[in-house]
Design an enzyme around this catalytic site. Structure first.
Site, PDB file in Angstrom:
ATOM      1  N   CYS A  99       3.170   6.328   3.706  1.00 58.16           N
ATOM      2  CA  CYS A  99       2.981   5.686   2.395  1.00 58.16           C
ATOM      3  C   CYS A  99       2.836   6.696   1.260  1.00 58.16           C
ATOM      4  O   CYS A  99       3.000   6.343   0.087  1.00 58.16           O
ATOM      5  CB  CYS A  99       1.776   4.753   2.426  1.00 58.16           C
ATOM      6  SG  CYS A  99       1.993   3.405   3.604  1.00 58.16           S
ATOM      7  N   ASN A 147       3.348  -4.161   0.963  1.00 61.55           N
ATOM      8  CA  ASN A 147       3.304  -2.699   1.084  1.00 61.55           C
ATOM      9  C   ASN A 147       4.649  -2.217   1.627  1.00 61.55           C
ATOM     10  O   ASN A 147       4.958  -2.453   2.797  1.00 61.55           O
ATOM     11  CB  ASN A 147       2.149  -2.316   2.020  1.00 61.55           C
ATOM     12  CG  ASN A 147       2.008  -0.805   2.176  1.00 61.55           C
ATOM     13  OD1 ASN A 147       2.884  -0.045   1.780  1.00 61.55           O
ATOM     14  ND2 ASN A 147       0.905  -0.381   2.782  1.00 61.55           N
ATOM     15  N   HIS A 165       0.537   3.422  -5.408  1.00 64.26           N
ATOM     16  CA  HIS A 165       1.044   2.867  -4.149  1.00 64.26           C
ATOM     17  C   HIS A 165       0.502   1.448  -4.023  1.00 64.26           C
ATOM     18  O   HIS A 165      -0.669   1.191  -4.322  1.00 64.26           O
ATOM     19  CB  HIS A 165       0.575   3.737  -2.992  1.00 64.26           C
ATOM     20  CG  HIS A 165       0.876   3.146  -1.647  1.00 64.26           C
ATOM     21  ND1 HIS A 165       2.106   2.620  -1.327  1.00 64.26           N
ATOM     22  CD2 HIS A 165       0.096   2.973  -0.539  1.00 64.26           C
ATOM     23  CE1 HIS A 165       2.076   2.158  -0.086  1.00 64.26           C
ATOM     24  NE2 HIS A 165       0.869   2.365   0.410  1.00 64.26           N
TER      25      HIS A 165
HETATM   26  O1  UT7 Z   1      -0.479   1.941   2.875  1.00 65.98           O
HETATM   27  C1  UT7 Z   1      -1.038   2.692   3.892  1.00 65.98           C
HETATM   28  C2  UT7 Z   1      -2.478   2.662   3.871  1.00 65.98           C
HETATM   29  N1  UT7 Z   1      -2.978   1.376   4.280  1.00 65.98           N
HETATM   30  C3  UT7 Z   1      -3.879   0.763   3.560  1.00 65.98           C
HETATM   31  O2  UT7 Z   1      -4.218   1.236   2.498  1.00 65.98           O
HETATM   32  C4  UT7 Z   1      -4.516  -0.481   4.115  1.00 65.98           C
HETATM   33  C5  UT7 Z   1      -5.975  -0.444   3.834  1.00 65.98           C
HETATM   34  N2  UT7 Z   1      -6.688  -1.567   4.399  1.00 65.98           N
HETATM   35  C6  UT7 Z   1      -6.611  -2.832   3.899  1.00 65.98           C
HETATM   36  O3  UT7 Z   1      -5.839  -3.091   2.982  1.00 65.98           O
HETATM   37  C7  UT7 Z   1      -7.551  -3.859   4.450  1.00 65.98           C
HETATM   38  O4  UT7 Z   1      -8.486  -3.223   5.293  1.00 65.98           O
HETATM   39  C8  UT7 Z   1      -6.855  -5.012   5.237  1.00 65.98           C
HETATM   40  C9  UT7 Z   1      -6.137  -5.916   4.254  1.00 65.98           C
HETATM   41  C10 UT7 Z   1      -5.890  -4.421   6.245  1.00 65.98           C
HETATM   42  C11 UT7 Z   1      -7.896  -5.850   5.969  1.00 65.98           C
HETATM   43  O5  UT7 Z   1      -8.874  -6.316   5.066  1.00 65.98           O
HETATM   44  P1  UT7 Z   1     -10.447  -6.146   5.421  1.00 65.98           P
HETATM   45  O6  UT7 Z   1     -11.172  -6.815   4.339  1.00 65.98           O
HETATM   46  O7  UT7 Z   1     -10.696  -4.687   5.626  1.00 65.98           O
HETATM   47  O8  UT7 Z   1     -10.604  -6.985   6.739  1.00 65.98           O
HETATM   48  P2  UT7 Z   1     -11.053  -6.501   8.194  1.00 65.98           P
HETATM   49  O9  UT7 Z   1     -10.017  -5.632   8.814  1.00 65.98           O
HETATM   50  O10 UT7 Z   1     -12.444  -5.984   8.126  1.00 65.98           O
HETATM   51  O11 UT7 Z   1     -11.068  -7.880   8.961  1.00 65.98           O
HETATM   52  C12 UT7 Z   1     -11.914  -8.964   8.543  1.00 65.98           C
HETATM   53  C13 UT7 Z   1     -11.636 -10.157   9.425  1.00 65.98           C
HETATM   54  C14 UT7 Z   1     -11.626  -9.842  10.913  1.00 65.98           C
HETATM   55  O12 UT7 Z   1     -12.205 -10.937  11.583  1.00 65.98           O
HETATM   56  P3  UT7 Z   1     -13.739 -10.882  12.069  1.00 65.98           P
HETATM   57  O13 UT7 Z   1     -13.838  -9.718  12.998  1.00 65.98           O
HETATM   58  O14 UT7 Z   1     -14.544 -10.707  10.808  1.00 65.98           O
HETATM   59  O15 UT7 Z   1     -13.925 -12.207  12.705  1.00 65.98           O
HETATM   60  C15 UT7 Z   1     -10.169  -9.779  11.257  1.00 65.98           C
HETATM   61  O16 UT7 Z   1      -9.900 -10.094  12.612  1.00 65.98           O
HETATM   62  O17 UT7 Z   1     -10.324 -10.676   9.125  1.00 65.98           O
HETATM   63  C16 UT7 Z   1      -9.602 -10.842  10.365  1.00 65.98           C
HETATM   64  N3  UT7 Z   1      -8.176 -10.700  10.074  1.00 65.98           N
HETATM   65  C17 UT7 Z   1      -7.409 -11.717   9.675  1.00 65.98           C
HETATM   66  N4  UT7 Z   1      -7.669 -13.016   9.448  1.00 65.98           N
HETATM   67  C18 UT7 Z   1      -6.660 -13.804   9.017  1.00 65.98           C
HETATM   68  C19 UT7 Z   1      -7.424  -9.570  10.135  1.00 65.98           C
HETATM   69  N5  UT7 Z   1      -6.159  -9.847   9.776  1.00 65.98           N
HETATM   70  C20 UT7 Z   1      -6.120 -11.172   9.490  1.00 65.98           C
HETATM   71  C21 UT7 Z   1      -5.103 -12.040   9.048  1.00 65.98           C
HETATM   72  N6  UT7 Z   1      -5.401 -13.344   8.823  1.00 65.98           N
HETATM   73  N7  UT7 Z   1      -3.843 -11.614   8.812  1.00 65.98           N
END
Ligand code: UT7
Length: 327
Positions: free
Chosen positions: A115, A279, A249
């Site tokens: 990225c 992304n 980005h």
């Molecule tokens: O470009 C390269 C660099 N990459 C990035 O910059 C990505 C950086 N990270 C992010 O943008 C965010 O961390 C995400 C969008 C990937 C995830 O958001 P988050 O607020 O950090 O959520 P999380 O990973 O802590 O997950 C929260 C909950 C979890 O469930 P529990 O454990 O709380 O029950 C996940 O299993 O959301 C769940 N979850 C989803 N739920 C519905 C994860 N993906 C999904 C989904 N739909 N697609």
């Protein structure tokens, strides 16, 4: 005579026709439009057609950038494609596009910094041009990330999309204050395990799929991006108030707004395309730039701040005064 500068004189982009909405993803994985929008800002993404390759996306973007600069392929001395989703393991996608464009005299190679690929490739091209290795370069960010997604993994498959953006850079010996004003890159391979692809030629022999601990990457993002942004502002001896546009980005609207807040920028100084493109990895900055140049927001003379972080981890930022000096 002033020091050599690298002007950014045009931009082009291409998005595959097919749009995939969040709603469609709910048929594939346990997710919802609401979750995706709230956590990421993404509403839709573009996806390559069957048989459409990264080189096709790159070529379309390149042709648009050449057209808008009034140049032809023969004017290019260097083509760098930033991509993590090349057509083949080798030869590089850049050599393929070089051939397709007919840029026969151009040196061509790929840069792989996921990225952060666009800011990495921009820095390499700037260094080569200012060192006298040619007059004009094309830097293209091009990705078919849909090809390396695990479409059963909701934590990654909802985040990415396909597309390409290209800029043309031109060496100038009398354009002080224009072009690339400062650029800074970083890498820290200790963080490999929070964002990687579980395959490759010398490991599994397969292409593999994206694996990410998104919340861990998230925690690094705003800190590292704001600190590298401070570095380039300092290197250019420029206050943040001189930045006309943050062109970040486009990974997550919350990261973009975090940077916006740290930099103290109002909404009308930040280019946001993540809702429409998702992304697109190395393509996301030139795609966002192309949208903002296309609708007249970014104009010649504007100071642009680019920043990106990606798997590695790798991250970087650049400050560019866009266009050519008038007169
Ligand atoms: O470009 C390269 C660099 N990459 C990035 O910059 C990505 C950086 N990270 C992010 O943008 C965010 O961390 C995400 C969008 C990937 C995830 O958001 P988050 O607020 O950090 O959520 P999380 O990973 O802590 O997950 C929260 C909950 C979890 O469930 P529990 O454990 O709380 O029950 C996940 O299993 O959301 C769940 N979850 C989803 N739920 C519905 C994860 N993906 C999904 C989904 N739909 N697609």
């Amino acid at each position: 005579m002033a020091d050599a500068a690298t002007l950014m004189i045009s931009v082009g982009s291409y998005l595959p026709e097919r749009i995939m909405t969040n709603q469609e993803l709910t048929a594939l994985v346990d997710t919802s439009d609401e979750w995706i929008r709230q956590r990421t800002g993404i509403a839709q993404r573009h996806i390559v057609a069957k048989g459409e390759k990264t080189s096709d996306l790159a070529r379309h973007a390149a042709e648009q950038a050449l057209d808008s600069a009034g140049l032809v392929a023969g004017d290019l001395d260097l083509i760098i494609i930033a991509t993590s989703t090349p057509d083949d393991t080798f030869p590089s996608t850049a050599t393929k596009v070089q051939h397709q464009l007919g840029a026969h005299q151009a040196v061509a190679f790929d840069v792989q910094a996921v990225c952060a690929g666009f800011v990495y490739a921009l820095d390499v091209a700037d260094a080569m041009l200012t060192a006298g290795r040619g007059k004009r370069a094309m830097v293209i960010g091009a990705e078919s990330f849909s090809k390396i997604l695990d479409w059963s993994d909701r934590s990654t498959c909802v985040l990415f999309g396909d597309g390409a953006g290209a800029v043309i850079l031109e060496r100038s010996d009398n354009a002080t204050g224009y072009g690339v004003l400062a650029s800074k890159l970083h890498a820290d391979g200790a963080h490999r395990d929070i964002l990687y692809v579980d395959g490759g030629p010398s490991s599994s022999g397969k292409v593999g799929h994206v694996r990410m601990e998104g919340n861990k990457v998230f925690r690094h993002a705003v800190d590292k991006l704001s600190s590298v942004m401070d570095e380039v502002l300092e290197a250019a001896d420029m206050p943040v108030s001189d930045v006309d546009w943050l062109v970040p980005h486009q990974a997550n609207i919350r990261i973009i707004e975090g940077m916006q807040k740290k930099m103290g920028l109002s909404d009308d100084r930040v280019v946001k395309t993540v809702h429409e493109h998702a992304n697109t990895s190395a393509a996301s900055i030139p795609l966002a730039l192309s949208a903002a140049v296309g609708d007249g927001r970014v104009r010649d003379g504007h100071v642009l701040a680019f920043e990106a972080i990606g798997g590695g981890l790798v991250w970087g930022a650049a400050l560019v005064r866009y266009g050519r000096p008038s007169g």
